[in-house]
Design an enzyme around this catalytic site. Structure first.
Site, PDB file in Angstrom:
ATOM      1  N   HIS A 100     -13.828 -36.717  27.730  1.00 25.62           N
ATOM      2  CA  HIS A 100     -12.699 -37.388  28.390  1.00 25.62           C
ATOM      3  C   HIS A 100     -11.383 -36.650  28.109  1.00 25.62           C
ATOM      4  O   HIS A 100     -10.555 -36.466  29.003  1.00 25.62           O
ATOM      5  CB  HIS A 100     -12.552 -38.831  27.881  1.00 25.62           C
ATOM      6  CG  HIS A 100     -13.685 -39.731  28.223  1.00 25.62           C
ATOM      7  ND1 HIS A 100     -14.470 -40.327  27.264  1.00 25.62           N
ATOM      8  CD2 HIS A 100     -14.166 -40.154  29.425  1.00 25.62           C
ATOM      9  CE1 HIS A 100     -15.384 -41.076  27.855  1.00 25.62           C
ATOM     10  NE2 HIS A 100     -15.225 -40.987  29.159  1.00 25.62           N
ATOM     11  N   MET A 115     -22.036 -35.245  25.799  1.00 26.67           N
ATOM     12  CA  MET A 115     -21.176 -36.289  25.241  1.00 26.67           C
ATOM     13  C   MET A 115     -21.129 -37.487  26.178  1.00 26.67           C
ATOM     14  O   MET A 115     -20.984 -37.344  27.388  1.00 26.67           O
ATOM     15  CB  MET A 115     -19.774 -35.749  24.996  1.00 26.67           C
ATOM     16  CG  MET A 115     -19.707 -34.821  23.812  1.00 26.67           C
ATOM     17  SD  MET A 115     -18.010 -34.431  23.344  1.00 26.67           S
ATOM     18  CE  MET A 115     -18.319 -33.419  21.899  1.00 26.67           C
ATOM     19  N   ARG A 143     -21.969 -43.811  25.288  1.00 22.46           N
ATOM     20  CA  ARG A 143     -23.173 -44.490  24.783  1.00 22.46           C
ATOM     21  C   ARG A 143     -23.724 -43.832  23.515  1.00 22.46           C
ATOM     22  O   ARG A 143     -24.485 -44.462  22.772  1.00 22.46           O
ATOM     23  CB  ARG A 143     -24.253 -44.530  25.861  1.00 22.46           C
ATOM     24  CG  ARG A 143     -23.959 -45.516  26.981  1.00 22.46           C
ATOM     25  CD  ARG A 143     -25.120 -45.613  27.963  1.00 22.46           C
ATOM     26  NE  ARG A 143     -24.949 -46.732  28.860  1.00 22.46           N
ATOM     27  CZ  ARG A 143     -24.250 -46.706  29.991  1.00 22.46           C
ATOM     28  NH1 ARG A 143     -23.660 -45.583  30.341  1.00 22.46           N
ATOM     29  NH2 ARG A 143     -24.128 -47.771  30.757  1.00 22.46           N
TER      30      ARG A 143
END
Length: 281
Positions: free
Chosen positions: A37, A186, A189
């Protein structure tokens, strides 16, 4: 650092940037942020004058209520991670009621068949939920560019189709998969995996890489059988699917064609947690 929970306040804040034609980059997420992210945010910071990130666990894209309940929610920690990149990033973290106004249901979409493959087969209604929330967020933020990771490659293709069909003026940018040191893609979860499972899950990427080598000289069917045999040797893993598909149409490869680009897609359960990955072939 600005954190908005109401769309009207966010829109008011962004209005002046839109009026002065400042470039707005947008990273939609469900939170529980990781390096993948953050890499999307970094790209947006490079490309745009303003960067917005949404943190919203969207209920309409979960076909499993237990999965929705257990999905990690770590807003305070997420904000700290965002701040470490830039205090200028704008955070939008609305409630379910703020987004859905008491009617938590999906719109119905036709993505020209993209939604019926892989994830669509195994998660009924999932992409209607994705389309609903992404369209809503684009209408709220009105970004010039939006950034999505390639781990959810099918989702990336569907968002591109959404933008094309609804003529939404936003450029969709797909960014490379970020991986753990052992190759595991990645994912938010991953936080729910034990250390042992996280280490063992390196099998997923290792098998994808082997399948790429095999596909160079063997058929799609032979490659699929190899992957199924590999996972049958590991009872801690439950292979939900492994498919080789055309990158553009996402249709399953029946017979190789030199004019098409193929990608391997996989979904595996480890400790009851569903992990997905993919690799260009």
């Amino acid at each position: 650092m600005l954190v908005f929970t109401e769309k009207v306040n966010l829109q008011k804040h962004l209005e002046s940037f839109h009026k002065t034609n400042k470039s707005v980059g947008f990273v939609p997420t469900m939170g529980a942020l990781h390096e993948g992210h953050l890499s999307l945010l970094e790209q947006s910071l490079i490309d745009n004058e303003i960067t917005v990130i949404s943190i919203f666990v969207n209920p309409t894209q979960f076909n499993n209520s237990e999965d929705l309940k257990k999905y990690p929610r770590t807003l305070d920690n997420d904000v700290k991670k965002i701040e470490s990149l830039s205090k200028e990033i704008i955070v939008f973290s609305p409630s379910v009621d703020e987004i859905y106004q008491g009617k938590t249901i999906s719109l119905s979409f036709n993505f020209d068949g993209l939604e019926n493959q892989m994830e669509g087969k195994h998660r009924p209604g999932h992409f209607d939920g994705v389309g609903t929330i992404v369209k809503m967020l684009f209408e709220i933020v009105k970004p010039n560019k939006a950034y999505f990771g390639q781990k959810d490659f099918q989702q990336l293709q569907i968002v591109k189709k959404l933008v094309s069909k609804y003529k939404i003026p936003v450029e969709i940018i797909g960014c490379p998969i970020h991986r753990e040191s052992n190759g595991l893609a990645m994912s938010s979860r991953n936080q729910r995996l034990s250390e042992k499972a996280k280490n063992d899950a390196s099998l997923i990427y290792k098998t994808l890489k082997k399948s790429k080598e095999i596909f160079k000289t063997k058929s799609a069917n032979e490659t699929i059988k190899f992957v199924e045999r590999e996972f049958s040797k590991h009872p801690d893993f439950e292979l939900e699917y492994f498919e080789i598909a055309d990158e553009k149409t996402l249709l399953t490869c029946k017979r190789k064609s030199k004019s098409k680009k193929y990608r391997a897609f996989i979904a595996v359960f480890v400790e009851g947690i569903r992990l997905i990955d993919n690799l260009s072939l």
